[in-house]
Design a protein around this motif. Sequence first.
Motif, mmCIF file in Angstrom:
data_model
loop_
_atom_site.group_PDB
_atom_site.id
_atom_site.type_symbol
_atom_site.label_atom_id
_atom_site.label_comp_id
_atom_site.label_asym_id
_atom_site.label_seq_id
_atom_site.Cartn_x
_atom_site.Cartn_y
_atom_site.Cartn_z
ATOM 1 N N LEU A 109 45.043 35.812 45.153
ATOM 2 C CA LEU A 109 43.616 35.826 45.456
ATOM 3 C C LEU A 109 42.974 36.971 44.689
ATOM 4 C CD1 LEU A 109 43.791 35.385 49.346
ATOM 5 C CD2 LEU A 109 43.268 33.597 47.674
ATOM 6 N N PHE A 110 41.749 36.746 44.231
ATOM 7 C CA PHE A 110 41.020 37.763 43.479
ATOM 8 C C PHE A 110 39.581 37.804 43.956
ATOM 9 C CE2 PHE A 110 38.130 38.893 40.035
ATOM 10 C CZ PHE A 110 38.663 40.083 39.581
ATOM 11 N N THR A 111 39.048 39.002 44.107
ATOM 12 C CA THR A 111 37.633 39.156 44.425
ATOM 13 C C THR A 111 37.094 40.384 43.709
ATOM 14 O OG1 THR A 111 36.005 39.411 46.218
ATOM 15 C CG2 THR A 111 38.111 40.524 46.489
ATOM 16 N N SER A 112 35.836 40.309 43.312
ATOM 17 C CA SER A 112 35.198 41.447 42.656
ATOM 18 C C SER A 112 33.732 41.501 43.030
ATOM 19 C CB SER A 112 35.339 41.357 41.135
ATOM 20 O OG SER A 112 34.565 40.309 40.608
ATOM 21 N N ASN A 113 33.214 42.714 43.051
ATOM 22 C CA ASN A 113 31.783 42.948 43.249
ATOM 23 C C ASN A 113 31.312 43.877 42.149
ATOM 24 O OD1 ASN A 113 29.709 45.146 44.532
ATOM 25 N ND2 ASN A 113 29.204 43.078 45.188
ATOM 26 N N GLU A 114 30.291 43.443 41.415
ATOM 27 C CA GLU A 114 29.745 44.238 40.321
ATOM 28 C C GLU A 114 28.258 44.477 40.577
ATOM 29 O OE1 GLU A 114 30.482 42.184 36.644
ATOM 30 O OE2 GLU A 114 32.430 41.470 37.368
ATOM 31 N N GLU A 115 27.829 45.696 40.380
ATOM 32 C CA GLU A 115 26.411 46.038 40.533
ATOM 33 C C GLU A 115 25.969 46.853 39.327
ATOM 34 O OE1 GLU A 115 24.008 49.085 43.245
ATOM 35 O OE2 GLU A 115 24.727 47.341 44.392
ATOM 36 N N THR A 116 24.965 46.350 38.624
ATOM 37 C CA THR A 116 24.428 47.012 37.437
ATOM 38 C C THR A 116 22.973 47.382 37.676
ATOM 39 O OG1 THR A 116 25.870 45.675 36.030
ATOM 40 C CG2 THR A 116 24.074 46.832 34.954
ATOM 41 N N ARG A 117 22.629 48.610 37.350
ATOM 42 C CA ARG A 117 21.239 49.067 37.428
ATOM 43 C C ARG A 117 20.816 49.587 36.061
ATOM 44 N NH1 ARG A 117 19.262 50.060 42.757
ATOM 45 N NH2 ARG A 117 20.870 49.723 44.361
ATOM 46 N N VAL A 118 19.646 49.160 35.618
ATOM 47 C CA VAL A 118 19.128 49.528 34.302
ATOM 48 C C VAL A 118 17.705 50.043 34.447
ATOM 49 C CG1 VAL A 118 18.604 48.722 31.968
ATOM 50 C CG2 VAL A 118 20.570 47.771 33.197
ATOM 51 N N ALA B 73 26.808 40.821 41.308
ATOM 52 C CA ALA B 73 27.673 39.657 41.129
ATOM 53 C C ALA B 73 28.845 39.739 42.090
ATOM 54 C CB ALA B 73 28.180 39.569 39.694
ATOM 55 N N ASP B 74 29.098 38.635 42.780
ATOM 56 C CA ASP B 74 30.259 38.517 43.668
ATOM 57 C C ASP B 74 31.102 37.349 43.190
ATOM 58 O OD1 ASP B 74 29.829 40.554 45.812
ATOM 59 O OD2 ASP B 74 27.972 39.417 46.077
ATOM 60 N N THR B 75 32.388 37.603 42.996
ATOM 61 C CA THR B 75 33.315 36.584 42.523
ATOM 62 C C THR B 75 34.480 36.459 43.499
ATOM 63 O OG1 THR B 75 32.781 37.045 40.212
ATOM 64 C CG2 THR B 75 34.821 35.867 40.634
ATOM 65 N N TYR B 76 34.859 35.222 43.786
ATOM 66 C CA TYR B 76 36.013 34.936 44.633
ATOM 67 C C TYR B 76 36.861 33.887 43.912
ATOM 68 C CZ TYR B 76 32.600 36.845 47.917
ATOM 69 O OH TYR B 76 31.652 37.634 48.521
ATOM 70 N N ALA B 77 38.149 34.097 43.884
ATOM 71 C CA ALA B 77 39.014 33.164 43.170
ATOM 72 C C ALA B 77 40.363 33.058 43.862
ATOM 73 C CB ALA B 77 39.206 33.600 41.716
ATOM 74 N N ALA B 78 40.945 31.871 43.762
ATOM 75 C CA ALA B 78 42.315 31.617 44.208
ATOM 76 C C ALA B 78 43.056 30.956 43.053
ATOM 77 C CB ALA B 78 42.333 30.722 45.443
ATOM 78 N N PHE B 79 44.286 31.370 42.829
ATOM 79 C CA PHE B 79 45.028 30.830 41.693
ATOM 80 C C PHE B 79 46.507 30.723 42.057
ATOM 81 C CE2 PHE B 79 44.594 35.396 41.268
ATOM 82 C CZ PHE B 79 45.893 35.833 41.027
ATOM 83 N N GLY B 80 47.192 29.854 41.355
ATOM 84 C CA GLY B 80 48.619 29.692 41.609
ATOM 85 C C GLY B 80 49.290 28.917 40.493
ATOM 86 N N THR B 81 50.590 29.166 40.328
ATOM 87 C CA THR B 81 51.390 28.465 39.331
ATOM 88 C C THR B 81 52.737 28.103 39.937
ATOM 89 O OG1 THR B 81 50.350 29.680 37.498
ATOM 90 C CG2 THR B 81 52.425 28.572 37.034
ATOM 91 N N LEU B 82 53.155 26.872 39.718
ATOM 92 C CA LEU B 82 54.476 26.391 40.121
ATOM 93 C C LEU B 82 55.358 26.321 38.880
ATOM 94 C CD1 LEU B 82 56.537 25.010 42.060
ATOM 95 C CD2 LEU B 82 55.437 22.830 41.461
ATOM 96 N N PHE B 83 56.501 26.987 38.951
ATOM 97 C CA PHE B 83 57.461 26.982 37.849
ATOM 98 C C PHE B 83 58.670 26.130 38.254
ATOM 99 C CE2 PHE B 83 55.194 31.019 37.846
ATOM 100 C CZ PHE B 83 54.769 31.140 36.526
ATOM 101 N N TRP B 84 58.986 25.152 37.416
ATOM 102 C CA TRP B 84 60.112 24.257 37.686
ATOM 103 C C TRP B 84 61.046 24.261 36.489
ATOM 104 C CZ3 TRP B 84 60.155 18.446 36.525
ATOM 105 C CH2 TRP B 84 61.370 17.878 36.947
ATOM 106 N N LYS B 85 62.317 24.556 36.734
ATOM 107 C CA LYS B 85 63.335 24.541 35.692
ATOM 108 C C LYS B 85 64.371 23.477 36.026
ATOM 109 C CE LYS B 85 62.928 29.382 34.234
ATOM 110 N NZ LYS B 85 63.666 30.638 33.993
#
Length: 501
Positions: A343-352, A380-392
């Motif tokens: 799981l990944f989440t980020s919050n970014e705030e920019t002021r100019v 900016a608010d980002t939410y992500a879910a990721f996954g990988t299945l490895f099969w040999k």
Amino acid sequence: AAPAFAQDAASAPAADNAEDGAIVVTARKRDETLSDVPIAVTAISGDTLTARGINSVREAAVLSPGLNINSNGSGRAFVSIRGVGVTLVQSVQPGVGLFIDGIYQPNTAYLNNPLLDVDRIEVLRGPQGTLYGKNTLGGAINVITRQPSNDFEVRANGSYAGPDNSWLVSGAVSGPIIDDVLGFRIAASHRQQDGFLTNTILNKDANRFNTDSVNATLRLTPSDGFSLTVKGYYDWVDGVNIPYSRVSGPTDYRRDVTFNTLNQTSYKYRGINARAEADLGGGSKLSVIGAYDMRNSFSPDSDGDFGPDNSVRSVGRDSLRTMTIETRLDSEWSDQFSTLVGLFTSNEETRVNNTDTINLIHPLFGPVNIVRNTTAKNVADTYAAFGTLFWKPTAGWEVALGLRYDRENRVSRGEVDSVTTNAILGVIPATTLTNAKLKSSEWQPKLTVSRKWTPDLMTYVSVARGYRGGGFNAPTAPMAVRTYGGDSAWTYDVCDNSATP
């Protein structure tokens, strides 16, 4: 020394952490030899960077095929991998993800920052969203710094080059505080150069560049199955952001510029991050990474008319605050199946905050003075879910199937206040408020099938979809072009790792 490529790993120099001469990388968030990774990846050792006097990711790009980084100022950089990912507007997200010790860096300005005490750089070509933070449309750049160990170590480096009086000194100290339990590492560097451009109006060097950097790391290993690493850093960057200079044609190679100011800009980068890793038993390992990064910039006097005319001057400030948290669970279920989910989440705030002073001569009304103040706040608010299945299914074959879901909400609030003064027209105030919103939900699949024929030969095919989020133009832009949508691309790879990239 030469960089080691995935496609010719058999001839690569030995890495410090590989006894048999194989290059060990973490391109797939696991320790693997370079010849076993079915990704187009280049690994550049820290010793190579030192030997060649390379002190930034931007400079290291010359050692990686397909990676292109250009910069026209200490706070701007344009990066692409295989031609994908170029960003021209700071508020639009980059298409190539930069990660330092697994921490996502949200702005291309970090590509110009000092590289300090680096163990290696891994450049991954093609979308990497199923394994890395975000915005890896074209690929990812993974910077791994040296970590504390149980051995006392001292490193020092110095260099000088002309004709622009460029010199660099750096050093690092590492060792145990409590043997096998607590270790430390401290590193620092200083670089300065006069630059190679001359401002003929001011008769001064036009692109001087100075950097200072310091970082400190503590690593706690109270048991074999748990570790906690805490790191803090502070970078000072003093340089220039040169406006686009007028040239007479494509063969105008003059190194003179004509501006009424040096366009000096100073940056402060600070941050702290922590990584906890635990062996849960049963073949599962849990990693949690949290980071808080800060960037502040100040441009006290910039030439806004891009030339010798003294009609537009600007003062600018901005700040960027980024908080990221990433959790990964790596599990080995059997000799054939393993998974990596996160799981990944980020919050970014920019002021100019920019103030432009404009002095014009109107053909009818005479001298006109305009003072325009522009403020913007982007969140900016980002939410992500990721996954990988490895099969040999066999010792030589591997199938990796990954999927990522991104959800992003971005809001830009901007205000433009301007006052126009003229002897005939009097004072004309104007206020414009422009807000913009951007939302996205994206799926990014990836499938890779690889075959290891011999210890030195592997072939693979892969197909992947990459995505990078959108952004905003400045509040002064018309609403029709105020918002940039995100970009996506499909990438197809067929590779024989014995071939030259």
